[in-house]
Each structure stands twice: as structure tokens, then as C-alpha cells.
Design a protein around this motif. Sequence first.
Motif, short mmCIF file in Angstrom:
data_model
loop_
_atom_site.label_atom_id
_atom_site.label_comp_id
_atom_site.label_asym_id
_atom_site.label_seq_id
_atom_site.Cartn_x
_atom_site.Cartn_y
_atom_site.Cartn_z
N THR A 14 0.83 -1.19 0.00
CA THR A 14 0.00 0.00 0.00
C THR A 14 0.87 1.24 0.00
OG1 THR A 14 -1.58 -1.23 1.31
CG2 THR A 14 -1.94 1.10 1.12
N ALA A 15 2.00 1.13 0.67
CA ALA A 15 2.91 2.26 0.67
C ALA A 15 3.30 2.63 -0.75
CB ALA A 15 4.15 1.90 1.46
N LEU A 16 3.50 1.64 -1.58
CA LEU A 16 3.82 1.94 -2.98
C LEU A 16 2.64 2.60 -3.69
CD1 LEU A 16 5.82 -1.26 -3.99
CD2 LEU A 16 6.69 1.07 -3.89
N VAL A 17 1.33 2.24 -3.22
CA VAL A 17 0.15 2.92 -3.83
C VAL A 17 0.16 4.36 -3.46
CG1 VAL A 17 -2.28 3.50 -3.60
CG2 VAL A 17 -1.66 1.22 -3.81
N GLY A 18 0.19 4.45 -2.25
CA GLY A 18 0.02 5.75 -1.76
C GLY A 18 1.12 6.66 -2.05
N LEU A 19 2.33 6.27 -2.45
CA LEU A 19 3.49 7.16 -2.46
C LEU A 19 4.34 7.02 -3.71
CD1 LEU A 19 4.35 6.32 1.15
CD2 LEU A 19 3.31 8.39 0.35
N VAL A 69 1.85 12.74 -4.84
CA VAL A 69 1.15 13.72 -5.68
C VAL A 69 1.61 13.62 -7.13
CG1 VAL A 69 0.83 16.19 -6.11
CG2 VAL A 69 0.72 15.30 -3.78
N GLN A 70 2.90 13.37 -7.34
CA GLN A 70 3.44 13.33 -8.70
C GLN A 70 2.98 12.09 -9.47
OE1 GLN A 70 5.20 15.69 -10.26
NE2 GLN A 70 5.20 14.47 -12.13
N TYR A 71 3.01 10.94 -8.83
CA TYR A 71 2.73 9.69 -9.52
C TYR A 71 1.31 9.18 -9.33
CZ TYR A 71 7.67 8.82 -10.54
OH TYR A 71 8.95 8.89 -11.02
N GLY A 72 0.68 9.51 -8.23
CA GLY A 72 -0.64 8.97 -7.94
C GLY A 72 -1.75 9.91 -8.41
N ASP A 73 -2.83 9.34 -8.90
CA ASP A 73 -3.99 10.14 -9.29
C ASP A 73 -4.80 10.41 -8.02
OD1 ASP A 73 -6.13 11.37 -10.51
OD2 ASP A 73 -6.15 9.99 -12.21
N VAL A 74 -4.30 11.35 -7.21
CA VAL A 74 -4.84 11.57 -5.87
C VAL A 74 -6.33 11.92 -5.86
CG1 VAL A 74 -4.54 12.82 -3.70
CG2 VAL A 74 -2.54 12.24 -5.08
N PRO A 75 -6.81 12.83 -6.73
CA PRO A 75 -8.24 13.15 -6.70
C PRO A 75 -9.13 11.92 -6.94
CG PRO A 75 -7.05 14.83 -7.91
CD PRO A 75 -6.08 13.71 -7.67
N VAL A 153 -2.60 1.62 -13.89
CA VAL A 153 -2.13 2.91 -14.41
C VAL A 153 -3.09 3.41 -15.48
CG1 VAL A 153 -0.22 4.10 -15.56
CG2 VAL A 153 0.26 2.23 -13.97
N SER A 154 -3.41 4.71 -15.42
CA SER A 154 -4.33 5.31 -16.39
C SER A 154 -3.84 6.71 -16.73
CB SER A 154 -5.75 5.37 -15.82
OG SER A 154 -6.62 6.06 -16.69
N ASP A 155 -4.36 7.26 -17.84
CA ASP A 155 -4.05 8.65 -18.20
C ASP A 155 -5.32 9.48 -18.28
OD1 ASP A 155 -5.21 7.67 -20.46
OD2 ASP A 155 -3.51 8.04 -21.79
N LYS A 156 -6.38 9.05 -17.59
CA LYS A 156 -7.65 9.77 -17.66
C LYS A 156 -7.57 11.18 -17.10
CE LYS A 156 -10.91 5.95 -17.94
NZ LYS A 156 -12.11 5.29 -17.36
N SER A 157 -6.62 11.42 -16.22
CA SER A 157 -6.46 12.76 -15.65
C SER A 157 -5.61 13.66 -16.53
CB SER A 157 -5.83 12.67 -14.25
OG SER A 157 -4.52 12.13 -14.33
N GLY A 158 -5.12 13.12 -17.67
CA GLY A 158 -4.31 13.92 -18.59
C GLY A 158 -2.86 13.53 -18.63
N GLY A 160 -0.03 10.04 -17.30
CA GLY A 160 0.03 8.69 -16.77
C GLY A 160 0.25 8.69 -15.26
N LYS A 161 -0.69 8.10 -14.52
CA LYS A 161 -0.58 7.99 -13.08
C LYS A 161 -1.18 6.67 -12.63
CE LYS A 161 -0.90 12.97 -12.11
NZ LYS A 161 0.26 13.20 -11.24
N PHE A 162 -0.74 6.18 -11.46
CA PHE A 162 -1.37 4.97 -10.94
C PHE A 162 -2.55 5.38 -10.08
CE2 PHE A 162 1.47 5.83 -7.37
CZ PHE A 162 0.67 5.54 -6.28
N TYR A 163 -3.59 4.56 -10.08
CA TYR A 163 -4.79 4.90 -9.32
C TYR A 163 -5.22 3.78 -8.37
CZ TYR A 163 -7.21 2.09 -12.86
OH TYR A 163 -7.61 1.07 -13.70
N ASN A 164 -4.53 2.66 -8.37
CA ASN A 164 -4.84 1.59 -7.42
C ASN A 164 -3.73 0.56 -7.46
OD1 ASN A 164 -6.18 0.12 -5.47
ND2 ASN A 164 -7.94 -0.39 -6.73
#
Length: 202
Positions: A14-19, A69-75, A153-158, A160-164
Amino acid sequence: MPNNLMNRRSFAATALVGLTAIALPLPAFALTEDSAKQLVNSVVADITRVIESGKSEKAMLRDFQKIFVQYGDVPIMARYALGVEARSASSAQMRQFTKAFEGYISRKYGRRFREFIGGEVSVRNARKIKAGYEVRTSVKLRGSAPFEVTFLVSDKSGSGKFYNMFIEGVNLLLTERTEIGAMLDARKGNLNQLIKDLGKTG
């Protein structure tokens, strides 16, 4: 599997998800299997650099938050973690919750990164899924057998970021949603109080 080992793996994964820190932006049209794998490799490399930096815990937690913040799709992650309450939350409340969630995840899992010292995370393969790409990795911590961690990983936020993430099939963002839901229930559904307390939790 002993509970302590499962807990250790859960926190580690989870640490890798979150960070996660400084990947090149990936336009929506540019996300490919290779770029998804590159992003996960960058996540692992940047976390490793922070762990080995010798900084104080407080300084490392700040770095981990920047990485998240950089890698994760936080919103997206924050909205999912809040669950149905996100539908009735105001725009201001969602902004505040997202910021509180960002810090909460960074603190909660950043403190467990010492377990990665001497460990190895290697990207195995990636495959296309409806929402982007699924990137599978093999994680080996000292004193334990290798286990699988999967990034979505997805690019829906514009970009490439991981979301889960999943660890041995366990949906870690769903786990976080359950925990945050319990926190909200304990506050009788008071979202503003949850936001306030979440900023101090982790």
C-alpha cells in the motif's frame, strides 16, 4: 500466512500505492505498455532514493508526499476512498478531503518504508485493461518469499498515473475505503470533522 507477515506485505504494497516522485508527464494519447512500465519503475526508483537518503523521518515524509502527488492520481483515489459520501460533498469539502487524504496516506505508509531496505521490486509485465494498463511486479523483502503487487495505471487525468494497487489479489484502495468509511461512521457522518481528524492521522 502469519498475520504479521501479511500486515507487513499489506503496508509495504500500500505504501507503494500511496506514495510516488518525478515522472515525465504522459499525455493521454501517449500512454503505452512501455510508458506504464516506465512509470512503475520510476516509482520504485524514487522511493528507494528517499529511503537511502539518510534524511530525518519528517523530511522523508515530506518527500513521500511529493512523490504521491506526482505519480498517484490523488483526486480519483480520494473520491473512491470517500465512497458514496463524495456524491453529496461540496466542491470545497472534496478539495479539503483530497488534501487531507494526500497527507494521511503519505504519513501512514511512509513510516513503514524501512521494511524496503535491502528489498527488491522488479517489474514483470504489463497488459492493457479497459481503464489503462495493469503492471505486475514481484516484491521481495528481507526474510520473506517474493509476492506479487499489481499497479493500475491510467491517463484519464491527462497524464500517466497509478490509481490503485493489488497485493496478491487484495484491492488496497478498497481496503482504505473501508477504513475511512469506519472513521466517518465513528464521527456520525460529519465529513468536516473527518477532514480535520484525517489531517492529523497516519
